[in-house]
Write a protein that holds these residues in place. Structure first.
Motif, PDB file in Angstrom:
ATOM      1  N   ALA A  72      40.039  48.174  28.772  1.00 59.49           N
ATOM      2  CA  ALA A  72      40.238  48.296  30.222  1.00 59.49           C
ATOM      3  C   ALA A  72      39.066  47.672  30.984  1.00 59.49           C
ATOM      4  CB  ALA A  72      40.394  49.774  30.599  1.00 59.49           C
ATOM      5  N   THR A  73      37.853  47.919  30.503  1.00 59.87           N
ATOM      6  CA  THR A  73      36.670  47.369  31.186  1.00 59.87           C
ATOM      7  C   THR A  73      36.637  45.847  31.075  1.00 59.87           C
ATOM      8  OG1 THR A  73      35.504  49.353  30.515  1.00 59.87           O
ATOM      9  CG2 THR A  73      34.156  47.578  31.388  1.00 59.87           C
ATOM     10  N   VAL A  74      36.894  45.344  29.867  1.00 61.64           N
ATOM     11  CA  VAL A  74      36.867  43.883  29.679  1.00 61.64           C
ATOM     12  C   VAL A  74      37.939  43.238  30.565  1.00 61.64           C
ATOM     13  CG1 VAL A  74      37.349  42.014  28.038  1.00 61.64           C
ATOM     14  CG2 VAL A  74      35.882  43.933  27.353  1.00 61.64           C
ATOM     15  N   ARG A  75      39.120  43.832  30.603  1.00 60.05           N
ATOM     16  CA  ARG A  75      40.206  43.262  31.398  1.00 60.05           C
ATOM     17  C   ARG A  75      39.842  43.214  32.881  1.00 60.05           C
ATOM     18  NH1 ARG A  75      44.662  44.927  34.219  1.00 60.05           N
ATOM     19  NH2 ARG A  75      46.409  43.457  34.112  1.00 60.05           N
ATOM     20  N   GLU A  76      39.330  44.347  33.362  1.00 59.58           N
ATOM     21  CA  GLU A  76      38.981  44.417  34.777  1.00 59.58           C
ATOM     22  C   GLU A  76      37.924  43.372  35.143  1.00 59.58           C
ATOM     23  OE1 GLU A  76      38.205  48.462  36.130  1.00 59.58           O
ATOM     24  OE2 GLU A  76      36.794  47.590  37.571  1.00 59.58           O
ATOM     25  N   ARG A  77      36.909  43.278  34.284  1.00 56.37           N
ATOM     26  CA  ARG A  77      35.855  42.290  34.575  1.00 56.37           C
ATOM     27  C   ARG A  77      36.385  40.862  34.426  1.00 56.37           C
ATOM     28  NH1 ARG A  77      30.280  43.307  31.660  1.00 56.37           N
ATOM     29  NH2 ARG A  77      29.839  41.439  32.896  1.00 56.37           N
ATOM     30  N   ALA A  78      37.249  40.641  33.423  1.00 51.21           N
ATOM     31  CA  ALA A  78      37.729  39.275  33.159  1.00 51.21           C
ATOM     32  C   ALA A  78      38.677  38.782  34.254  1.00 51.21           C
ATOM     33  CB  ALA A  78      38.405  39.215  31.790  1.00 51.21           C
ATOM     34  N   LEU A  79      39.298  39.711  34.936  1.00 56.62           N
ATOM     35  CA  LEU A  79      40.185  39.315  36.041  1.00 56.62           C
ATOM     36  C   LEU A  79      39.423  39.200  37.358  1.00 56.62           C
ATOM     37  CD1 LEU A  79      43.336  41.496  35.239  1.00 56.62           C
ATOM     38  CD2 LEU A  79      43.139  39.005  35.040  1.00 56.62           C
ATOM     39  N   GLY A  80      38.165  39.549  37.327  1.00 52.63           N
ATOM     40  CA  GLY A  80      37.388  39.601  38.575  1.00 52.63           C
ATOM     41  C   GLY A  80      36.728  38.276  38.918  1.00 52.63           C
ATOM     42  N   ASP A  81      35.917  38.341  39.955  1.00 53.67           N
ATOM     43  CA  ASP A  81      35.302  37.131  40.515  1.00 53.67           C
ATOM     44  C   ASP A  81      34.351  36.409  39.584  1.00 53.67           C
ATOM     45  OD1 ASP A  81      36.613  37.070  42.783  1.00 53.67           O
ATOM     46  OD2 ASP A  81      34.992  37.838  44.078  1.00 53.67           O
ATOM     47  N   GLU A  82      33.641  37.181  38.754  1.00 55.08           N
ATOM     48  CA  GLU A  82      32.612  36.530  37.924  1.00 55.08           C
ATOM     49  C   GLU A  82      33.244  35.483  37.010  1.00 55.08           C
ATOM     50  OE1 GLU A  82      30.697  39.127  34.879  1.00 55.08           O
ATOM     51  OE2 GLU A  82      32.194  40.623  35.399  1.00 55.08           O
ATOM     52  N   VAL A  83      34.506  35.688  36.628  1.00 49.41           N
ATOM     53  CA  VAL A  83      35.175  34.703  35.774  1.00 49.41           C
ATOM     54  C   VAL A  83      35.781  33.579  36.615  1.00 49.41           C
ATOM     55  CG1 VAL A  83      37.099  34.339  34.155  1.00 49.41           C
ATOM     56  CG2 VAL A  83      35.608  36.330  33.912  1.00 49.41           C
ATOM     57  N   ASN A  84      36.388  33.934  37.740  1.00 46.81           N
ATOM     58  CA  ASN A  84      36.961  32.925  38.638  1.00 46.81           C
ATOM     59  C   ASN A  84      35.949  31.888  39.072  1.00 46.81           C
ATOM     60  OD1 ASN A  84      39.626  33.445  38.881  1.00 46.81           O
ATOM     61  ND2 ASN A  84      39.372  35.045  40.452  1.00 46.81           N
TER      62      ASN A  84
END
Ligand code: GDP
Length: 300
Positions: free
Chosen positions: A55-67
């Motif tokens: 859940a944490t990885v998904r939330e972070r991976a969908l967030g701005d830091e990846v975009n």
């Protein structure tokens, strides 16, 4: 490290596929997280740990830091790395010494988990650092446990306190307490107390361990856990946490071909840091545990 071989290979495959993509869509992220989740579950990591991790990885991976990242796939790998370090305990935690000697270190764990071997390894390492450890044989459960500790101590070049016939034989709590007294008198600056382990968790064992804890007031209670025990790791660790409230964890047999789930679950489930990794039968096969190095080994 053989232990994480399969998990490591699977994560490498997952990341290789991810790196082929440029921008990542939410569907790409979901697929990646699903693969990581499956790989962790297949490695016997506890379900609760896997769920939170995914859940944490998904939330972070969908967030701005990846975009915003120049290389989104690399950014996701970085996130997985950081979250792995977090479940392994974050910062390295060193053994804590008492302000006034002797430092008392009590060992607890199931029979066969590697306590006696670890006692010898730790004694040897401490001696190299200039300490004068005393090993206390408070495992009076197994017929040969005292003898085994004596052998290990001799190989480590460390002193042993063992019950003499007629003097507290059969009473491990008394042996532990007398052992600490003996260390004080003989000016040993560290005491390592080996305690009994049964094949399974049982109430009598826990009572004994908790009595030893009470009378010796240890600076560290180290729970030794065999990395090979897979899914049982979590329940065993929880039972020992309730029973003796350990301060740190020693992972043993990390050189084996276990799938690594115990190693990856236990710090997160108990909230206690892993302090040492035991990686072989030899007395020198002991490493301080570094969450970041372990995460890198898994992801490399
Ligand atoms: P105890 O019952 O908890 O005291 O466990 P022991 O220290 O007697 O260890 C049980 C068995 O596991 C012994 O055969 C040890 O040689 C072996 N052992 C302990 N630690 C390790 C380790 O890190 N790696 C490997 N491969 N074997 C180990």
């Amino acid at each position: 490290m053989a232990t994480f071989g399969t998990l490591s290979d699977r994560l490498t495959d997952t990341f290789r596929n991810l790196r082929k993509k440029g921008q990542l869509s939410p569907a790409d992220v979901d697929a990646t997280v699903r693969e990581i989740r499956r790989a962790l579950l297949d490695a016997d990591v506890a379900l609760s740990v896997v769920k939170d991790f995914a859940a944490t990885v998904r939330e972070r991976a969908l967030g701005d830091e990846v975009n915003r990242a120049l290389n989104p796939a690399q950014q996701v790998v970085q996130i997985v790395n950081e979250e792995l370090v977090a479940i392994l305990g974050g910062q390295q935690r060193r053994l804590q010494f008492a302000k006034t000697a002797p430092t008392v270190i009590m060992l607890a764990g199931l029979q066969g988990s590697g306590k006696t071997t670890f006692a010898g390894k730790l004694a040897k390492q401490l001696e190299k650092e200039g300490h004068t450890p005393l090993l206390v044989a408070a495992d009076l459960q197994r017929p040969n446990a005292v003898g085994q500790l004596q052998v290990v101590a001799e190989r480590a070049g460390a002193a042993v306190y063992a019950p003499e016939p007629g003097n507290g034989v059969g009473d491990p709590v008394r042996v532990a307490r007398d052992g600490v007294e003996h260390a004080r008198r003989q000016q040993h600056d560290v005491v390592i107390i080996d305690t009994a382990g049964r094949l399974g968790v049982d109430a009598e064992l826990m009572k004994q361990a908790s009595d030893i804890r009470r009378v010796t007031d240890p600076d560290e209670v180290l729970f030794v856990i065999d990395a090979m025990i897979g899914q049982d790791a979590v329940n065993t660790a929880k039972a020992f946490q309730e029973g003796v409230d350990f301060t740190g964890v020693v992972l043993s047999k990390l050189d084996g071909d276990a799938r690594g789930g115990a190693a990856l679950s236990v710090a997160s489930v108990t909230g206690r840091p892993i302090i040492y990794a035991s990686t072989g039968e030899g007395l020198d096969d002991l490493e301080a545990f570094h969450p970041d190095r372990m995460a890198s080994r898994i992801l490399d």
